[in-house]
Design a protein around this motif. Structure first.
Motif, PDB file in Angstrom:
ATOM      1  N   SER A 116      29.624  42.583  22.647  1.00  0.00           N
ATOM      2  CA  SER A 116      28.648  41.975  23.705  1.00  0.00           C
ATOM      3  C   SER A 116      29.126  41.231  24.649  1.00  0.00           C
ATOM      4  O   SER A 116      28.347  40.968  25.730  1.00  0.00           O
ATOM      5  CB  SER A 116      27.296  42.227  22.963  1.00  0.00           C
ATOM      6  N   LEU A 117      30.010  40.194  24.201  1.00  0.00           N
ATOM      7  CA  LEU A 117      30.473  39.162  25.127  1.00  0.00           C
ATOM      8  C   LEU A 117      31.588  39.713  25.846  1.00  0.00           C
ATOM      9  O   LEU A 117      32.142  38.752  26.626  1.00  0.00           O
ATOM     10  CB  LEU A 117      30.685  37.876  24.063  1.00  0.00           C
ATOM     11  N   LEU A 118      31.786  40.833  26.306  1.00  0.00           N
ATOM     12  CA  LEU A 118      32.907  41.460  26.853  1.00  0.00           C
ATOM     13  C   LEU A 118      32.353  42.196  28.057  1.00  0.00           C
ATOM     14  O   LEU A 118      31.344  43.057  27.963  1.00  0.00           O
ATOM     15  CB  LEU A 118      33.944  42.247  26.172  1.00  0.00           C
ATOM     16  N   GLU A 119      32.684  42.073  29.286  1.00  0.00           N
ATOM     17  CA  GLU A 119      32.145  42.861  30.586  1.00  0.00           C
ATOM     18  C   GLU A 119      33.431  43.257  31.064  1.00  0.00           C
ATOM     19  O   GLU A 119      34.252  42.475  31.706  1.00  0.00           O
ATOM     20  CB  GLU A 119      31.299  42.254  31.381  1.00  0.00           C
ATOM     21  N   VAL A 120      33.330  44.623  31.111  1.00  0.00           N
ATOM     22  CA  VAL A 120      34.915  45.376  31.859  1.00  0.00           C
ATOM     23  C   VAL A 120      34.240  45.836  33.139  1.00  0.00           C
ATOM     24  O   VAL A 120      33.313  46.731  33.427  1.00  0.00           O
ATOM     25  CB  VAL A 120      35.398  46.548  31.004  1.00  0.00           C
ATOM     26  N   ASP A 121      35.190  45.459  34.277  1.00  0.00           N
ATOM     27  CA  ASP A 121      34.821  46.379  35.580  1.00  0.00           C
ATOM     28  C   ASP A 121      36.094  46.827  36.075  1.00  0.00           C
ATOM     29  O   ASP A 121      36.974  46.002  36.462  1.00  0.00           O
ATOM     30  CB  ASP A 121      34.312  45.152  36.481  1.00  0.00           C
ATOM     31  N   VAL A 122      36.268  47.923  36.199  1.00  0.00           N
ATOM     32  CA  VAL A 122      37.610  48.651  36.650  1.00  0.00           C
ATOM     33  C   VAL A 122      37.259  49.052  38.136  1.00  0.00           C
ATOM     34  O   VAL A 122      36.311  49.797  38.415  1.00  0.00           O
ATOM     35  CB  VAL A 122      37.971  49.968  35.748  1.00  0.00           C
TER      36      VAL A 122
END
Length: 450
Positions: A325-331
């Motif tokens: 939950s502490l990871l945010e991925v934006d491609v």
């Protein structure tokens, strides 16, 4: 003030499947409860109630608990014994380490005919002369007082001197009540002084936090820093003085200590929250629109160009025990951005990708974040290959013997397409009539030769 809430009662009723109506035992100790209420309406079947180590100043709202057998309100701020007449089945009452000085209020327990054990140790009334004799003579049903059994001879002796002991107890109660009045006035004065100091600190802080103009803010920056340092020093001195200053052990001082600790804890939480909100400004894209490579969390990574599957794979070595939950991925088509606990990792991609088809997952062995990004340019070619393979498989199922090649297929020579005999091969069949085992057809072979 903190009260008994339904959510608290349900959480403490886990052993009863969180059902509170049929609850027979509940423990609400160390919950910082300051008012006792609702239990007589929600839990009518209670037999055992633990309320020790709270901030309850008064016994109330338990009179309808007809089945209550054991009440523990030790380590609270109770000063009187009252409102227990309705607890008809009460057998054990623990009032250890409270502030009961009106010992004569134990007369209200005469109605509790099943009361066998009473604990008053640690209360001011236990220091009165004749304390034990008065309790033994007043409550005939008692079997144990402060864990000590009451002998028959002790009760007879206490009853003989009861009028004299009762008169002495009344006198000591009056002295104690006068003392309590002075303690309450002193506590009120101290509380007012603390409020005044707090208000002055707030005014001083507001004066420095809101200057009239940006120029004044710049001019007063040094003065503000000095004032903040002075405030911190004063706060530390006050904190040390608060804990070192001798104070009487009273309900007010106990409540004041609790309020002080709660205030300090809240201030620390606010500072922590403000630090979380004040995120540092990282430059991820320049003013000209150029995307930069950034690795603030300082993580190892690898970028693989998987030409066979027409995709780009990023392997980011995030910490194994880090919560997903502490990871945010934006491609994005030209770059990928990953926030690890709020810290950005950004990488410009060597080739344009399709964000909608990208996927991210955690490795079960290493915990690494693996992001798969299909390339945008060759998606159509990949689909053609797939469709060709599908057509080939379909044709193989229909005609196993025919291989896909550049040869032209003619329907008129395909015997499987027609139900009537093929007349094109009649001559060939005649030529083959002489074929077969030589021993069986010797004459036909010689005739054909002639």
């Amino acid at each position: 003030f903190l009260s008994v809430t339904e959510d608290l009662v349900r959480r403490r009723a886990e052993h009863n499947n969180c059902e509170i109506f049929s609850l027979e035992e509940i423990s609400l100790h160390q919950q910082e409860i300051e008012k006792l209420e609702h239990l007589d309406k929600w839990c009518r079947d209670l037999k055992i109630l633990y309320l020790q180590n709270n901030l309850i100043p008064k016994i109330e709202n338990v009179g309808k608990l007809k089945k209550l057998e054991y009440l523990n309100v030790a380590l609270n701020n109770i000063e009187r014994i009252e409102n227990l007449e309705g607890c008809e089945e009460l057998k054990k009452l623990d009032l250890t380490a409270n502030f009961i000085g009106e010992l004569s209020t134990i007369e209200s327990l005469k109605c509790n005919i099943h009361l066998k054990e009473l604990f008053l140790v640690g209360n001011p009334c236990t220091e009165f002369e004749g304390y034990r004799q008065f309790v033994v003579a007043t409550l005939h049903q008692l079997k144990y007082l402060d864990s000590k059994e009451i002998e028959r001879s002790e009760r007879i002796k206490a009853l003989q001197n009861y009028p004299e002991v009762k008169w002495k107890i009344r006198e000591q109660e009056q002295v104690y009540l006068l003392k309590r009045t002075r303690e309450k006035e002193e506590a009120q004065r101290r509380m007012q002084e603390r409020e005044d100091k707090k208000q002055k600190q707030m005014d001083s802080k507001l004066r420095f936090d809101s200057p009239d103009s940006p120029q004044e803010k710049e001019n007063h920056q040094e003065e503000e820093d000095g004032e903040q340092e002075r405030c911190r020093t004063v706060e530390n001195d006050e904190d040390r003085r608060f804990w070192e200053e001798p104070t009487p052990y009273t309900p007010e001082s106990r409540l004041e200590t609790h309020r002080y600790i709660e205030e300090k804890r809240r201030a620390k939480d606010n500072i922590r929250e403000s630090k979380k909100r004040e995120k540092p400004s990282w430059t991820l894209v320049t003013a000209e629109g150029k995307v930069l490579n950034v690795n603030v969390p300082k993580l190892h990574f690898s970028l693989k160009d998987d030409e066979e599957n027409n995709q780009i794979i990023l392997d980011l070595a995030v910490y194994r025990h880090l919560d997903t939950s502490l990871l945010e991925v934006d491609v994005q088509p030209t770059y990928i951005r990953v926030l690890v606990k709020g810290k950005p990792f950004q990488l410009v991609l060597p080739e344009e990708v399709k964000p909608d088809s990208s996927s991210a997952k955690r490795s079960q062995t290493t915990g690494h974040l693996v992001v798969t990004m299909p390339k945008a340019k060759e998606i159509i070619l990949a689909k053609q290959k797939v469709s060709a393979s599908i057509k080939r498989s379909d044709c193989n199922t229909k005609q196993k013997t025919t291989r896909r090649s550049g040869q032209v297929e003619k329907l008129e020579v395909d015997p499987s397409k027609y139900s009537f005999p093929d007349v094109t091969k009649i001559i060939q069949e005649k030529e083959q009539t002489g074929q077969g085992p030589i021993k069986l057809q010797p004459r036909k072979v010689t005739e054909v030769k002639k």
